[in-house]
Design an enzyme around this catalytic site. Structure first.
Site, PDB file in Angstrom:
ATOM      1  N   GLU A 162      39.340  40.255  36.857  1.00 27.17           N
ATOM      2  CA  GLU A 162      40.410  39.907  35.906  1.00 27.17           C
ATOM      3  C   GLU A 162      41.095  38.602  36.246  1.00 27.17           C
ATOM      4  O   GLU A 162      41.911  38.122  35.475  1.00 27.17           O
ATOM      5  CB  GLU A 162      41.460  41.025  35.880  1.00 27.17           C
ATOM      6  CG  GLU A 162      41.124  42.125  34.915  1.00 27.17           C
ATOM      7  CD  GLU A 162      42.291  43.071  34.704  1.00 27.17           C
ATOM      8  OE1 GLU A 162      43.142  43.187  35.599  1.00 27.17           O
ATOM      9  OE2 GLU A 162      42.326  43.711  33.644  1.00 27.17           O
TER      10      GLU A 162
ATOM     11  N   HIS B  84      34.880  39.603  44.960  1.00 27.48           N
ATOM     12  CA  HIS B  84      33.519  39.982  44.545  1.00 27.48           C
ATOM     13  C   HIS B  84      33.139  41.329  45.159  1.00 27.48           C
ATOM     14  O   HIS B  84      32.522  42.173  44.511  1.00 27.48           O
ATOM     15  CB  HIS B  84      32.500  38.936  45.010  1.00 27.48           C
ATOM     16  CG  HIS B  84      32.674  37.580  44.400  1.00 27.48           C
ATOM     17  ND1 HIS B  84      33.123  36.496  45.113  1.00 27.48           N
ATOM     18  CD2 HIS B  84      32.460  37.142  43.141  1.00 27.48           C
ATOM     19  CE1 HIS B  84      33.158  35.434  44.321  1.00 27.48           C
ATOM     20  NE2 HIS B  84      32.777  35.802  43.116  1.00 27.48           N
TER      21      HIS B  84
END
Ligand code: PAF
Length: 302
Positions: free
Chosen positions: A167, A56
């Protein structure tokens, strides 16, 4: 020096940052965005469910580098959990999350309650075949519908210029792109590379639910995927698929739910390496006693 205050659970948290603000309501979120929007500032959105890790952090860093304003939403979205037990055990670390975000120079944290987001049940349905019907779509019915419900709401509330997604959730990005196209959201989806632990294990909020031993076991997932790239050079697609599944299933504490080698754009299974220009292997593995469901992927081609 300005102090921003926010109510986190049962604690008042004082931040000495002049930049980062924590808001919990849509009204406060939109009020905070009024001035930057009027001034034509670029707004980046990083949607999260909290329990933040370095993956993150990399999304936030990228947004901060590319936009004047970075909004990070922290919302454990119940509608995307088809398994309520999974929702119950999902880690909740709001205070630590805010500390990390402040360190990463996020501008605004939006941490709403479930009632704020869903004052009434969201009855909207989203369907994006073929990308949402396979893999996670097949094994977690309703999951992507819930993802689209929350992400579309966040896009409408924040109206970002760019939105950042990891991703690691490879299929999620394809589904969100389909939704953006369908609903004509005027924004750019920015996919960001998987961030891995030193062992190779893809970073995930769920990793904190693994014991030290299970974490070491889970590291085999990426290790075998990386080995399979070499293996693939001298073997057929079917042999490579079998290699990954059999090798992982032979490790005590791991059980492969699925491993699909797909066209990276349509996410449909292919039979031969030549069948697509972009070829990705997507895997979900159960790890440990609880067990914890972990996902990862590997690019073979393109
Ligand atoms: O990837 C996630 O963490 C979630 O699916 C998202 C995009 C924040 C929506 O709840």
């Amino acid at each position: 020096m300005l102090f921003c205050t926010s109510f986190l659970g049962n604690k008042n948290v004082y931040s000495n940052s002049v930049r980062m603000k924590i808001v919990h309501t849509i009204e406060d979120l939109q009020r905070a965005l009024e001035t930057p929007r009027r001034e034509g500032k670029k707004i980046g959105l990083v949607p999260t469910m909290g329990a933040l890790h370095n993956g993150h952090a990399s999304l936030v860093e990228r947004s901060v580098a590319e936009n004047e304003v970075t909004v990070v939403s922290i919302f454990l979205n119940p509608t995307q959990f088809n398994d309520k037990k999974d929702l119950e055990k999902y880690p909740r670390t709001l205070e630590a999350d805010c500390a990390l975000l402040e360190q990463k120079n996020a501008t605004l944290v939006f941490a709403p309650s479930v009632a704020e987001i869903y004052p009434e049940p969201d009855t909207r349905t989203f369907s994006y075949p073929p990308v949402d019907t396979v893999m996670e779509g097949a094994f977690r019915p309703g999951h992507f519908n819930g993802v689209c419900q929350i992400v579309s709401k966040l896009f409408e509330m924040v109206k970002p210029h760019r939105a950042y997604f990891g991703e690691k959730d490879f299929q999620q990005i394809a589904v969100i792109r389909a939704m953006v196209k369908d609903l004509k959201f005027d924004l750019e989806i920015v996919p960001c590379p998987v961030v891995r632990e030193e062992s190779g294990l893809a970073m995930s909020s769920r990793n904190t639910l693994l014991s030290e031993e299970e974490r070491a076991t889970a590291a085999h997932i990426s290790q075998v995927l990386f080995q399979s790239r070499n293996f693939a050079a001298g073997h057929t697609l079917a042999e490579t698929r079998e290699f990954v599944i059999d090798t992982l299933n032979s490790i005590v504490g791991l059980e492969v739910q699925y491993f699909s080698i797909v066209d990276g754009y349509t996410l449909q299974d292919i039979d031969n390496w030549e069948d697509a220009d972009f070829v990705v292997g997507c895997i979900t593995v159960y790890c440990g006693a609880t067990p914890i469901r972990l996902i990862d992927h590997i690019k073979y081609k393109g």
